[in-house]
Design an enzyme around this catalytic site. Structure first.
Site, PDB file in Angstrom:
ATOM      1  N   HIS A 184      18.823   2.725 -11.422  1.00  0.00           N
ATOM      2  CA  HIS A 184      17.472   3.143 -11.034  1.00  0.00           C
ATOM      3  C   HIS A 184      16.880   2.080 -10.128  1.00  0.00           C
ATOM      4  O   HIS A 184      17.315   0.937 -10.144  1.00  0.00           O
ATOM      5  CB  HIS A 184      16.571   3.397 -12.249  1.00  0.00           C
ATOM      6  CG  HIS A 184      16.424   2.231 -13.168  1.00  0.00           C
ATOM      7  ND1 HIS A 184      15.426   1.318 -13.053  1.00  0.00           N
ATOM      8  CD2 HIS A 184      17.165   1.810 -14.216  1.00  0.00           C
ATOM      9  CE1 HIS A 184      15.537   0.409 -14.008  1.00  0.00           C
ATOM     10  NE2 HIS A 184      16.583   0.678 -14.722  1.00  0.00           N
ATOM     11  N   GLY A 194      13.487  -6.214 -16.998  1.00  0.00           N
ATOM     12  CA  GLY A 194      12.429  -5.218 -17.121  1.00  0.00           C
ATOM     13  C   GLY A 194      11.338  -5.585 -18.108  1.00  0.00           C
ATOM     14  O   GLY A 194      10.157  -5.283 -17.876  1.00  0.00           O
ATOM     15  N   THR A 206      -5.352  -0.788  -7.083  1.00  0.00           N
ATOM     16  CA  THR A 206      -4.269   0.026  -7.634  1.00  0.00           C
ATOM     17  C   THR A 206      -3.340   0.421  -6.501  1.00  0.00           C
ATOM     18  O   THR A 206      -3.743   0.452  -5.339  1.00  0.00           O
ATOM     19  CB  THR A 206      -4.822   1.259  -8.384  1.00  0.00           C
ATOM     20  OG1 THR A 206      -3.734   1.979  -8.971  1.00  0.00           O
ATOM     21  CG2 THR A 206      -5.593   2.185  -7.465  1.00  0.00           C
TER      22      THR A 206
END
Lengths: 619, 50
Positions: A13, A326, A572
């Site tokens: 991924h 991660g 954001t």
């Protein structure tokens, strides 16, 4: 000639590519930003082309590179070791997992076992000279993470902690970095993995594994700390699911998990029996029980990370810690690690997930395989993580002409002042500047900005612009020199990877009946004088903005402060739910027109929504 | 193919995991059979066999 190495991360991924020259990161980019497929796992062909084209122009000589100019291309993990893990795990569980085995094997036999050939073919397919002659190297997954954490850090010597779901066999490691060397001291091995434990809860609470972990972390503060429910969930996790040792190593009770050889993360029936609540369906209502469960696993994760950090300190005796993997994107755990003061210095790779492995692989090859020394200097060498693609004003003007967009060009001073005025007036602005960010966070070059003092800003951004769940918090960007005015610890946090707490005097007290409120009712309460970025537990995922790292963003924050007295904005990422962060001016304009963004700034061009022609999907 | 086989051999030698050799050879044989017979008249033979 500098030694040039291309790092690659792909086929699981978040594929990515990174170019280093003499151990310095020249260019690094995520494939998803080009292909517009979130978490794109395919070969990062476009990212490689950008590395060679744009990265080459930044090197002495100033021209695009070909593959023949590279000293090596390095893949971020070792496929044969992964294959060994697959075979041994299935052998140990046979005949269980037969369906998964037969599904996985064709892919391995046809492609993954022949990764060297696949990579060579993919590189050849890019149409550049020299693909056949490229030296192909492979590093171990956790060494790639460790290298991405240590080599760009400001430390000459540091303990290195990597924690994620799983690489080949390792799901975590403790290492010691000294100069150009990294020594791996401990490994946590599959199937026992802190990252997979967290992902199992992500799955059970109705979010997507490998991308919904942020949501679980954001949900945790809706739980009631110290409540009977949270205590009960914690006890069950620690007594039934995970045996966590004082050194942070753990064993997961595989009776409750299915990920080792099955298609699911957990055995739902057993979890339902254990926790007394069923798996939450995606997008269904968030009840208090799931919030408490999220808080319980978040607390367990934080405590395990602290144990691992203490063990890293014991093993290395170092004053500094570097983090990647991660789990290092769990900024609440990172913030707690910082507040515990186990180490004097803490540095986290901004692309701590697998994409960052591309950079780590290149740096590991440079220093370990080629034995090149590491330059000193004592400073962070990630250049504010602004390492990706850049577009010119001509690109933006061409896009605007094709779209018939209406724009106004402003010089820097006026641009910052006008934009600050719009933000102060309640507008939401898309801010597209310079090179795009490396890592999952927008850091002021591909950002949506708003006024954090506006009590309606969080709901407005979540529902009208980002189209995402209303419970999710937003992060503040603050002038680095003003961080202490708003936050307790006020440490440098340039990559938005640390949570801090809003200062006591800025907080607003909770009503007496707070604990009995439903999760979304809690959200509606005003929590501080910067409510849009204050989470329920008064935490905030802070980005401190330094004038040296990002002068334009710093100038905008400065202009906003001049106008309002507040050097802080909501920041954001510039995207909508399900899409990668925008890359090109065209991506930015599309996002601007499809959402309720009020203004868009691309470089020095200001676009006002009210003046734009109606949006057409196709030109 | 030769490069991959060489890499596999070196890998098994370095890891001392000789017991994986027959497993890998069997998988490669099955894989080769599937690739060679896909879309040919021999394909039904493969399906009855597995």
């Amino acid at each position: 000639m500098p030694r040039k190495i291309l790092g690659l991360s792909a086929f699981y991924h978040d594929s990515a590519a990174a170019l280093t020259a003499d151990g310095e990161t020249v260019f690094a980019a995520h494939e998803e930003r080009f292909t517009r497929l979130k978490h794109d796992a395919s070969f990062p062909g476009q990212a490689v082309l950008a590395c060679l084209e744009q990265g080459g122009r930044r090197l002495p000589g100033g021209k695009p590179l070909t593959l023949g100019d590279l000293d090596a291309a390095v893949f971020y993990e070792k496929p044969l070791l992964k294959f060994e893990r697959l075979l041994e795990t299935h052998y140990a569980r046979a005949p269980g997992g037969l369906r998964q085995f037969t599904a996985a094997m064709p892919v391995w036999i046809k492609e993954k076992l022949f990764l060297k050939k696949v990579l060579r073919d993919k590189l050849s397919g890019l149409g550049l000279r020299g693909a056949e002659g490229v030296k192909l190297l492979f590093t171990e997954h956790h060494l790639s993470h460790a290298a991405s954490a240590f080599y760009p850090s400001p430390f000459g010597e540091a303990a290195i902690l990597t924690v994620d779901g799983v690489g080949e066999w390792a799901a975590g490691s403790i290492g010691h970095g000294r100069g150009g060397d990294i020594e791996v001291l401990r490994e946590q091995r599959f199937p026992h993995s802190l990252g997979l434990l967290y992902s199992a809860f992500t799955y059970y609470t109705g979010f997507r594994v490998n991308s919904g972990e942020y949501k679980l972390m954001g949900l945790a503060p809706y739980g009631e700390p110290g409540s009977g429910a949270v205590k009960k969930f914690r006890e069950k996790i620690l007594s039934e699911l995970a045996d966590i040792k004082p050194d942070g190593s753990l064993r997961l009770n595989q009776d409750y998990f299915d990920y080792a050889v099955g298609p699911r993360m957990v055995v739902e029936e057993k979890w339902e029996e254990l926790f007394g609540l069923p798996p939450r369906a995606a997008e269904s209502a968030l009840t208090r029980e799931y919030c408490d469960l999220a808080l319980a696993i978040q607390e367990v994760t934080e405590e395990t990370v602290l144990k691992l950090a203490r063990e890293a300190k014991r093993l290395t005796g170092s004053k500094n810690l570097c983090l990647a993997g991660g789990v290092a994107l769990n900024c609440a755990a990172n913030g707690r690690l910082l507040r515990e003061n186990i180490f004097d210095g803490l540095w986290i790779q901004p692309a701590a997930g697998d994409a960052g492995g591309a950079l780590g692989a290149a740096l590991a090859a440079h220093h370990i395989y080629f034995g090149e020394p590491r330059a000193g200097g004592g400073k962070d060498r990630m250049r504010g993580a602004l390492l990706g693609a850049e577009y010119t004003e001509a690109d933006a003007l061409a896009m605007a002409a094709a779209r018939g967009a209406v724009w106004e060009r402003l010089e820097n001073g006026e641009l910052f002042d006008r934009t600050a005025g719009l933000l102060a007036g309640g507008a939401v602005v898309g801010w597209h500047q310079g090179r795009e960010e490396w890592g999952p966070r927008a850091l002021g070059n591909r950002s949506i900005l708003g006024d954090a003092r506006d009590p309606e800003m969080q709901r407005k951004l979540n529902l009208k612009i980002k189209h995402r769940e209303s419970f999710r918090p937003f992060a503040p960007s603050v002038l680095a020199e003003d961080a202490g005015l708003y936050f307790e610890k006020s440490s440098a946090s340039p990559y938005m990877l640390l949570t801090d707490y809003v200062r006591e005097e800025r907080r607003e007290s909770r009503p007496d009946a707070y604990a009995s409120l439903a999760p979304l009712e809690k959200l509606r309460l005003r929590r501080s004088d910067i409510p849009a970025v204050t989470h329920l537990d008064y935490s905030a995922r802070v980005q401190t903005v330094d004038a040296g790292d990002n002068p334009r963003y710093h100038a905008l924050l400065g202009a906003f402060k001049k106008r309002t007295g507040c050097g802080l904005l909501v920041n954001t990422s510039f995207n909508v739910r399900g899409e990668p962060i925008v890359s090109t001016p065209g991506d930015a304009y599309r996002c601007f027109m499809r959402t309720e963004l009020d203004y868009l700034v691309i470089g020095n061009l200001l676009f006002d929504k009210k003046q734009q022609p109606p949006w057409r999907e196709k030109l | 193919m030769r490069e991959t086989l060489k890499d596999l051999w070196n890998f098994l030698r370095a890891r001392k995991k000789w017991w994986l050799l027959p497993v890998i050879l069997a998988l490669l044989a099955v894989g080769a059979l599937l690739v060679l017979t896909s879309g040919t008249a021999v394909a039904p033979f493969v399906y009855t066999f597995f």
